[in-house]
Enzyme design. Structure first.
Site, short mmCIF file in Angstrom:
data_model
loop_
_atom_site.label_atom_id
_atom_site.label_comp_id
_atom_site.label_asym_id
_atom_site.label_seq_id
_atom_site.Cartn_x
_atom_site.Cartn_y
_atom_site.Cartn_z
NE ARG A 46 9.56 -14.68 5.23
CZ ARG A 46 10.34 -15.77 5.34
NH1 ARG A 46 11.10 -16.17 4.34
NH2 ARG A 46 10.35 -16.46 6.47
CG HIS A 50 11.01 -11.35 8.68
ND1 HIS A 50 10.88 -12.69 8.94
CD2 HIS A 50 9.79 -10.94 8.25
CE1 HIS A 50 9.64 -13.07 8.67
NE2 HIS A 50 8.96 -12.03 8.24
CG HIS A 174 1.48 -10.94 2.67
ND1 HIS A 174 0.92 -11.46 3.81
CD2 HIS A 174 2.82 -11.03 2.85
CE1 HIS A 174 1.89 -11.81 4.66
NE2 HIS A 174 3.05 -11.55 4.10
CD1 TRP A 190 -1.55 -13.81 0.31
CD2 TRP A 190 0.62 -13.97 -0.20
NE1 TRP A 190 -0.86 -14.05 1.49
CE2 TRP A 190 0.48 -14.15 1.20
CE3 TRP A 190 1.91 -14.03 -0.75
CZ2 TRP A 190 1.56 -14.38 2.05
CZ3 TRP A 190 2.98 -14.25 0.09
CH2 TRP A 190 2.81 -14.43 1.47
FE1 HIF Z 1 4.84 -11.71 5.24
N1 HIF Z 1 4.85 -13.73 5.24
N2 HIF Z 1 3.81 -11.68 7.00
N3 HIF Z 1 4.89 -9.68 5.26
N4 HIF Z 1 5.92 -11.77 3.53
C1 HIF Z 1 5.37 -14.56 4.30
C2 HIF Z 1 5.96 -14.17 3.11
C3 HIF Z 1 6.16 -12.87 2.73
C4 HIF Z 1 3.36 -12.79 7.67
C5 HIF Z 1 3.68 -14.10 7.40
C6 HIF Z 1 4.33 -14.52 6.24
C7 HIF Z 1 4.26 -8.88 6.17
C8 HIF Z 1 3.44 -9.28 7.19
C9 HIF Z 1 3.24 -10.59 7.57
C10 HIF Z 1 6.29 -10.67 2.80
C11 HIF Z 1 6.20 -9.36 3.22
C12 HIF Z 1 5.52 -8.92 4.36
C13 HIF Z 1 5.20 -15.90 4.69
C14 HIF Z 1 5.67 -17.13 3.89
C15 HIF Z 1 4.54 -15.91 5.89
C16 HIF Z 1 4.12 -17.11 6.71
C17 HIF Z 1 7.15 -17.38 4.12
C18 HIF Z 1 7.63 -18.54 3.28
O1 HIF Z 1 7.11 -19.65 3.50
O2 HIF Z 1 8.50 -18.34 2.42
C19 HIF Z 1 2.47 -12.35 8.73
C20 HIF Z 1 1.77 -13.27 9.72
C21 HIF Z 1 2.37 -11.00 8.65
C22 HIF Z 1 1.50 -10.08 9.50
C23 HIF Z 1 0.18 -9.87 8.84
C24 HIF Z 1 4.43 -7.41 5.81
C25 HIF Z 1 3.11 -6.84 5.37
C26 HIF Z 1 2.46 -7.74 4.38
C27 HIF Z 1 4.96 -6.49 6.93
C28 HIF Z 1 5.37 -7.52 4.68
O3 HIF Z 1 5.90 -6.55 4.05
C29 HIF Z 1 6.75 -11.09 1.50
C30 HIF Z 1 7.20 -10.17 0.35
C31 HIF Z 1 6.67 -12.47 1.47
C32 HIF Z 1 7.03 -13.39 0.30
C33 HIF Z 1 8.42 -13.96 0.49
C34 HIF Z 1 8.83 -14.88 -0.64
O4 HIF Z 1 9.85 -15.56 -0.46
O5 HIF Z 1 8.19 -14.93 -1.70
#
Ligand code: HIF
Length: 289
Positions: A46, A50, A174, A190
């Site tokens: 993440r 970001h 995800h 998930w």
């Molecule tokens: Fe995420 N994502 N992401 N994301 N994400 C969260 C957590 C992770 C979006 C929202 C969230 C991508 C796209 C999107 C990861 C990787 C990627 C969380 C939760 C939210 C809300 C954060 C928290 O509460 O800790 C949205 C709206 C996206 C557009 C669809 C990417 C594609 C899936 C680009 C991507 O690589 C990962 C890994 C996490 C888990 C983080 C963790 O701390 O476990």
């Protein structure tokens, strides 16, 4: 707590870092039985995303070059809540290897996490240059809002230069990690193996019945059968939007196709807007085991 070692800002400093050693040291930081599901891997992915996903192809601003994510106000943007945890975990490596830039360290951490959690090999290049001070932070709102639908998801990722196939491939990340009510407000993993890189995002998304979660938190889905797994409104578009769904079906049926397309799209994400030195080599790291 950020190192201000000027060596890290010299334009050829990146040549002095041994990225194989740094890969190993990041891999050693992944496991921690007291953190989440036992791994920092998901939050490293993440962080890498970001740090990179702020890119705007029209203005050529944002992206991991400069590592602006470590400075306020960008570090405090709502979408970045909780990423201080990942940056602090990596900080000792910046002290140990002052020649790596933060931009390279954060993106490499994402590569290490994907690979060590069982995902595909991700091609990666060094050479991102850090901004020394808080200049060029991106405006709030460049990262996606999980409460929104397909128009929003498309406009955010089209701004970076991705197409529908690449967006869907990325969405498979995800499979990793979880939502935290004290970070994003959403809650839960998930799937049942949040520390394994799999195509389960697509299989769960298409095969489960998803119902609104009954709670006082923000609107999200839970699987009807167990109530243990979740989907964000923005995740659901990869099931409901016909163009996205076409690719979700391919990736649910064919993990190799998912891995190949994810690897390409993730490298592209981590390189958005980066001015690499011409002699920067491409690394394909071997996993530790
Ligand atoms: Fe995420 N994502 N992401 N994301 N994400 C969260 C957590 C992770 C979006 C929202 C969230 C991508 C796209 C999107 C990861 C990787 C990627 C969380 C939760 C939210 C809300 C954060 C928290 O509460 O800790 C949205 C709206 C996206 C557009 C669809 C990417 C594609 C899936 C680009 C991507 O690589 C990962 C890994 C996490 C888990 C983080 C963790 O701390 O476990």
């Amino acid at each position: 707590f950020y190192s201000s070692d000027s060596a890290s800002n010299a334009s050829s400093s990146w040549k002095k870092a041994n990225y194989h050693n740094i890969y190993k040291d990041i891999a050693d930081l992944l496991e921690d039985e007291d953190y989440d599901d036992g791994s920092y891997g998901p939050v490293f992915v993440r962080l890498a995303w970001h740090a990179s996903g702020t890119f705007d192809k029209k203005t050529k601003t944002g992206g991991s070059d400069g590592a602006t994510i470590r400075f306020a106000p960008e570090s405090g943007h709502g979408a970045n809540a909780g990423l201080d945890v990942a940056r602090e975990r990596l900080e000792p490596l910046k002290k140990k290897y002052p020649h790596i830039s933060y931009g390279d360290l954060y993106t490499l951490a994402g590569v290490v996490a994907v690979q060590e959690l069982g995902g595909p090999t991700i091609r990666w290049r060094p050479g991102r240059q850090d901004n020394k001070v808080a200049v060029d932070c991106t405006p709030d709102g460049r990262l996606p809002d999980a409460a929104q639908g397909s128009d929003h998801v498309r406009s955010i990722f089209y701004r970076m230069g991705f197409n529908d196939q690449e967006i869907t491939a990325l969405a498979g990340a995800h499979a990793l990690g979880r939502c935290h009510s004290n970070r994003s407000g959403f809650e839960g993993p998930w799937n049942a193996s949040p520390t394994a890189f799999t195509n389960f995002f697509f299989t769960e998304l298409l095969n489960n019945t998803w119902v609104p979660k009954k709670w006082n938190g923000p609107f999200q889905y839970v699987d009807k059968e167990s109530g243990q797994f979740m989907m964000l409104p923005a995740d659901m578009v990869f099931r409901t939007d016909p163009q996205f769904r076409k690719y979700s079906e391919i990736y649910a049926a064919d993990q190799d196709a998912f891995f190949a397309d994810f690897a390409k799209a993730f490298t592209k994400l981590l390189e958005l807007g980066v001015q690499f030195p011409e002699d920067a080599p491409v690394y394909e790291f071997k996993t530790l085991e």
